[in-house]
Design an enzyme around this catalytic site. Sequence first.
Site, PDB file in Angstrom:
ATOM      1  N   TYR A  57       0.824  -1.214   0.000  1.00  0.00           N
ATOM      2  CA  TYR A  57       0.000   0.000   0.000  1.00  0.00           C
ATOM      3  C   TYR A  57       0.859   1.267   0.000  1.00  0.00           C
ATOM      4  CZ  TYR A  57      -4.292  -2.676   0.814  1.00  0.00           C
ATOM      5  OH  TYR A  57      -5.357  -3.531   0.691  1.00  0.00           O
ATOM      6  N   SER A 162      -6.281 -13.717   0.627  1.00  0.00           N
ATOM      7  CA  SER A 162      -7.105 -12.672   0.014  1.00  0.00           C
ATOM      8  C   SER A 162      -7.188 -12.956  -1.480  1.00  0.00           C
ATOM      9  CB  SER A 162      -6.465 -11.312   0.278  1.00  0.00           C
ATOM     10  OG  SER A 162      -7.221 -10.290  -0.306  1.00  0.00           O
ATOM     11  N   LEU A 216     -17.899   0.132  -0.707  1.00  0.00           N
ATOM     12  CA  LEU A 216     -18.590   1.168  -1.496  1.00  0.00           C
ATOM     13  C   LEU A 216     -18.157   1.103  -2.965  1.00  0.00           C
ATOM     14  CD1 LEU A 216     -18.188   4.188   0.988  1.00  0.00           C
ATOM     15  CD2 LEU A 216     -20.243   2.792   0.607  1.00  0.00           C
ATOM     16  N   ASP A 226     -23.041   6.650 -13.123  1.00  0.00           N
ATOM     17  CA  ASP A 226     -23.114   5.186 -13.097  1.00  0.00           C
ATOM     18  C   ASP A 226     -24.577   4.788 -12.830  1.00  0.00           C
ATOM     19  OD1 ASP A 226     -20.937   2.673 -12.106  1.00  0.00           O
ATOM     20  OD2 ASP A 226     -23.109   2.470 -11.885  1.00  0.00           O
TER      21      ASP A 226
HETATM   22  P1  NAP Z   1     -14.570   1.813  -0.276  1.00  0.00           P
HETATM   23  O1  NAP Z   1     -15.204   2.179   1.016  1.00  0.00           O
HETATM   24  O2  NAP Z   1     -15.336   0.972  -1.220  1.00  0.00           O
HETATM   25  O3  NAP Z   1     -14.145   3.128  -1.074  1.00  0.00           O
HETATM   26  C1  NAP Z   1     -13.509   4.183  -0.428  1.00  0.00           C
HETATM   27  C2  NAP Z   1     -13.553   5.376  -1.365  1.00  0.00           C
HETATM   28  O4  NAP Z   1     -14.887   5.895  -1.412  1.00  0.00           O
HETATM   29  C3  NAP Z   1     -12.664   6.512  -0.885  1.00  0.00           C
HETATM   30  O5  NAP Z   1     -12.031   7.108  -1.994  1.00  0.00           O
HETATM   31  C4  NAP Z   1     -13.642   7.461  -0.240  1.00  0.00           C
HETATM   32  O6  NAP Z   1     -13.205   8.812  -0.293  1.00  0.00           O
HETATM   33  C5  NAP Z   1     -14.867   7.277  -1.112  1.00  0.00           C
HETATM   34  N1  NAP Z   1     -16.074   7.630  -0.366  1.00  0.00           N
HETATM   35  C6  NAP Z   1     -16.482   7.160   0.818  1.00  0.00           C
HETATM   36  N2  NAP Z   1     -17.650   7.740   1.193  1.00  0.00           N
HETATM   37  C7  NAP Z   1     -17.973   8.595   0.207  1.00  0.00           C
HETATM   38  C8  NAP Z   1     -19.051   9.500   0.012  1.00  0.00           C
HETATM   39  N3  NAP Z   1     -20.041   9.600   0.913  1.00  0.00           N
HETATM   40  N4  NAP Z   1     -19.063  10.236  -1.117  1.00  0.00           N
HETATM   41  C9  NAP Z   1     -18.072  10.117  -2.032  1.00  0.00           C
HETATM   42  N5  NAP Z   1     -17.017   9.288  -1.903  1.00  0.00           N
HETATM   43  C10 NAP Z   1     -16.960   8.524  -0.785  1.00  0.00           C
HETATM   44  O7  NAP Z   1     -13.236   1.102   0.098  1.00  0.00           O
HETATM   45  P2  NAP Z   1     -11.766   0.945  -0.603  1.00  0.00           P
HETATM   46  O8  NAP Z   1     -10.950   2.094  -0.162  1.00  0.00           O
HETATM   47  O9  NAP Z   1     -11.899   0.679  -2.046  1.00  0.00           O
HETATM   48  O10 NAP Z   1     -11.288  -0.375   0.118  1.00  0.00           O
HETATM   49  C11 NAP Z   1     -11.346  -0.466   1.548  1.00  0.00           C
HETATM   50  C12 NAP Z   1     -10.176  -1.233   2.072  1.00  0.00           C
HETATM   51  O11 NAP Z   1     -10.219  -2.570   1.591  1.00  0.00           O
HETATM   52  C13 NAP Z   1      -8.798  -0.716   1.637  1.00  0.00           C
HETATM   53  O12 NAP Z   1      -8.338   0.383   2.398  1.00  0.00           O
HETATM   54  C14 NAP Z   1      -7.955  -1.937   1.880  1.00  0.00           C
HETATM   55  O13 NAP Z   1      -7.616  -2.033   3.256  1.00  0.00           O
HETATM   56  C15 NAP Z   1      -8.909  -3.070   1.511  1.00  0.00           C
HETATM   57  N6  NAP Z   1      -8.674  -3.558   0.136  1.00  0.00           N
HETATM   58  C16 NAP Z   1      -8.181  -4.808  -0.013  1.00  0.00           C
HETATM   59  C17 NAP Z   1      -7.955  -5.311  -1.282  1.00  0.00           C
HETATM   60  C18 NAP Z   1      -7.407  -6.703  -1.431  1.00  0.00           C
HETATM   61  O14 NAP Z   1      -6.992  -7.074  -2.547  1.00  0.00           O
HETATM   62  N7  NAP Z   1      -7.377  -7.485  -0.378  1.00  0.00           N
HETATM   63  C19 NAP Z   1      -8.231  -4.538  -2.438  1.00  0.00           C
HETATM   64  C20 NAP Z   1      -8.750  -3.273  -2.246  1.00  0.00           C
HETATM   65  C21 NAP Z   1      -8.975  -2.783  -0.956  1.00  0.00           C
HETATM   66  P3  NAP Z   1     -12.917   9.647   1.094  1.00  0.00           P
HETATM   67  O15 NAP Z   1     -11.653   9.154   1.634  1.00  0.00           O
HETATM   68  O16 NAP Z   1     -12.882  11.043   0.560  1.00  0.00           O
HETATM   69  O17 NAP Z   1     -14.100   9.412   1.989  1.00  0.00           O
END
Ligand code: NAP
Length: 304
Positions: A57, A162, A216, A226
């Site tokens: 990361y 994962s 999300l 979308d």
């Molecule tokens: P997510 O919750 O699906 O997306 C987060 C994104 O959505 C951020 O950019 C956030 O921006 C935005 N967001 C949240 N609330 C919002 C709102 N009300 N309006 C507009 N935008 C909004 O999660 P993710 O970050 O993709 O993934 C979460 C975690 O999963 C990662 O941090 C990681 O630890 C894990 N992960 C694991 C893998 C794997 O291969 N194992 C892959 C991907 C992710 P803001 O920061 O501005 O709120």
Amino acid sequence: MIPHINLGPQGPSVSQLVYGTWRLLAEPELATASAIERRLNLCADLGMTTIDTAEVYGGYDVEERLGEAMKLSPTLKQRLQIITKLGIYVPNHRHPERTVAFYNASAERIEKSVDKSLRLLGVDALDVVLIHRPDWFCAASDTATGLERVVAAGKVKAVGVSNYTVSQFELLQSRLSMPLVTNQVELNLLQMGSLYDGTLDQCQQRGIRPMAWSPLGGGRLFDPNDAAASRIRQTCAALSDKYGGVSVSSLVHAWVLAHPSGCVPVIGTNKEDRIRDLAGAAHLKLDRQDWYALWEAAKGHRIP
Ligand code: NAP
């Protein structure tokens, strides 16, 4: 407070919502050690005491920054459980010798990466280590040897995977003397593959909980262009009052949490107000019809 649950029958105990750190350094003003320390303390205060991170990361910088943040708050380390992932290696200014991105889940790499994560994070042991993605170039027995060694050395308390398919999970498990405690996979209303491909069924069968990344859809849920996301937001808006005026994000996390495999969502926001808002999602119980209404909104058609 966000409740704690066991990932597997014998643990480890983690918070029902996990704080993800993939985007931790995305915004410079929120990426300083003190800003991160503040965010980690907020999470811990809300009961979201489990942190999900990975070696890769932030261009291999996130673990180190988490370590710096935890040093600023002496009690923080004791309050948190750390889940980290290893096995993805991409060309990077620190590694000019890499000409291509590759996976490596060999025993040698596992031992090296675990030592590095311990040093960067500044902790004595990692609560859970996951193989980030299946390494097609590596025999399952080699990966198993590495995982056994880091647990036997007391460096890692539990292990998992994962993005593994059901058969990849079964193969690795067959080479291990200890249980894999989770499979962390993408699951959200815009990506439901694990409902159909047996991943979540396998977790139920084995009595372990899947972790759901990008609940999300990585923010796609808020894309005004979308069509599926727009339908989901509209359905959430219509349901909100019934559940006490909750946000779209909360309802969408509640949808993931409602699956009987006991999914543990890994949240992705860097914003304190959004973290506070999501803390309430752990207590939201969607009813059957509303769960299916969201499924229909996502798919754009009725169930078959
Ligand atoms: P997510 O919750 O699906 O997306 C987060 C994104 O959505 C951020 O950019 C956030 O921006 C935005 N967001 C949240 N609330 C919002 C709102 N009300 N309006 C507009 N935008 C909004 O999660 P993710 O970050 O993709 O993934 C979460 C975690 O999963 C990662 O941090 C990681 O630890 C894990 N992960 C694991 C893998 C794997 O291969 N194992 C892959 C991907 C992710 P803001 O920061 O501005 O709120």
